[in-house]
Write an enzyme that holds these catalytic residues in place. Structure first.
Site, short mmCIF file in Angstrom:
data_model
loop_
_atom_site.label_atom_id
_atom_site.label_comp_id
_atom_site.label_asym_id
_atom_site.label_seq_id
_atom_site.Cartn_x
_atom_site.Cartn_y
_atom_site.Cartn_z
N LYS A 47 -3.66 13.25 -0.10
CA LYS A 47 -3.05 11.95 -0.42
C LYS A 47 -1.38 11.85 0.33
CE LYS A 47 -3.16 8.45 -3.17
NZ LYS A 47 -2.37 7.45 -2.40
N CYS A 130 2.49 2.21 5.76
CA CYS A 130 2.85 1.89 4.26
C CYS A 130 3.78 0.99 4.30
CB CYS A 130 3.04 3.15 3.65
SG CYS A 130 1.56 4.08 3.02
#
Length: 312
Positions: A47, A130
């Protein structure tokens, strides 16, 4: 697995071309362990890690929709130390990639300094797709900031480093970003992350299907495949051959995998389908891909990687 589905990035050999997309089935060590043990995975990726633990956005933050998914997860993760400890201490017979994603410019640098100072020698993937700071686009949509960040990173980072990119939709953006990426000794480019800021409505309630951001979220799954293939193809045509490609987006079956490789992918990662079908999906994809290769007379992915035909 035979040499049929092999690949290599930064001198690291992969016995199979499949891995999970970062963000799916990789938040805990238990999930990572399961992926390592799954038939068909040639590698795993963690992750995307921030410096410290993040709970992420409120639920519901992921929803299945026709032909895919919509999500606004908010980078839930256990923090850099958790994943760095895993990839440096876990005894594995498959490569493990470490995904990192600072929520600010300086956090990206701080995280990579910590990775550089660690004993981890595998591939790190810097997630440039992101959100960065409020009021600014995600880093990879700010071309000047991307170049400045990578310049600072490669001033000290000497280990294998790749980048995860959002989708681009304009030819000039492919041209301009490739020129930037080609200035650096990148191990790979992973494209695409989900298609940003889609919206889906529940027809029974006239309500959005996820809570964060008023229902806006990233689109993944089959809906994303045309955009994913275009980005893999466009960057493979423009990037230095030393920079390898990880194709991500829209993989549901073996034909989808085949097309990613045809566009130039060295490895193929799967997110939405893994989320809803589970890790056993990898063995199915592998068999479906091998069947297509056998039908076409190919004995290795090298035989058709990047060999997409155009209409003259």
């Amino acid at each position: 697995m035979s040499q049929a589905l092999h690949a290599e990035i930064a001198g690291i050999k992969f016995d199979d071309i499949f891995l999970n997309a970062s963000g799916v089935h990789c938040q805990t060590t238990a999930e990572l362990d399961e992926l390592l043990a799954t038939k068909g995975t040639g590698a795993i990726i963690t992750k995307s890690a921030t410096s410290a633990y993040r709970a992420g956005n409120p639920s519901p933050r992921l929803s299945k929709i026709p032909l895919g998914s919509i999500n606004s997860m908010g980078l839930p993760n256990e923090g850099l130390d958790y994943y760095l400890d895993y990839v440096t201490t876990k005894q594995a017979d498959k490569p493990m990639l470490l995904s990192v994603a600072g929520v600010s410019y300086t956090e990206n640098l701080d995280i990579l300094h910590k990775v550089q100072d660690s004993s981890f020698m595998g591939i790190t993937e810097l997630n440039l797709s992101c959100p960065n700071v409020p009021g600014k686009p995600q880093t990879a949509y700010d071309f000047e900031t991307t170049e400045r960040l990578l310049t600072e990173v490669f001033a000290f980072f000497t280990k294998p480093l790749g980048v995860k990119m959002p989708p681009y939709f304009d030819i000039v953006h492919f041209d301009d970003m490739a020129k930037i990426l080609n200035k650096f000794p990148l191990a790979h480019v992973n494209t695409i992350n989900s298609i940003g800021n889609g919206l889906w409505i529940n027809e029974d309630t006239d309500t959005v299907v996820i809570k964060p951001k008023g229902g806006f979220g990233g689109i993944g799954g089959a809906l994303a495949k045309p955009t994913a293939l275009a980005n893999v193809r466009a960057f493979r045509q423009r990037l230095n051959p030393t920079i390898k490609m990880i194709g991500t987006g829209g993989v549901v079956n073996g034909r989808d995998v085949y097309e990613h490789i045809l566009c130039g992918a060295d490895l193929v990662s799967v997110g939405t389908q893994l989320q809803f079908e589970g890790p056993s999906m990898f063995a199915r994809l592998e068999q479906e891909l091998l069947a297509i290769m056998a039908e076409k007379g190919y004995t290795s992915v090298d035989d058709f990687r990047g060999q997409l035909k155009i209409i003259e």
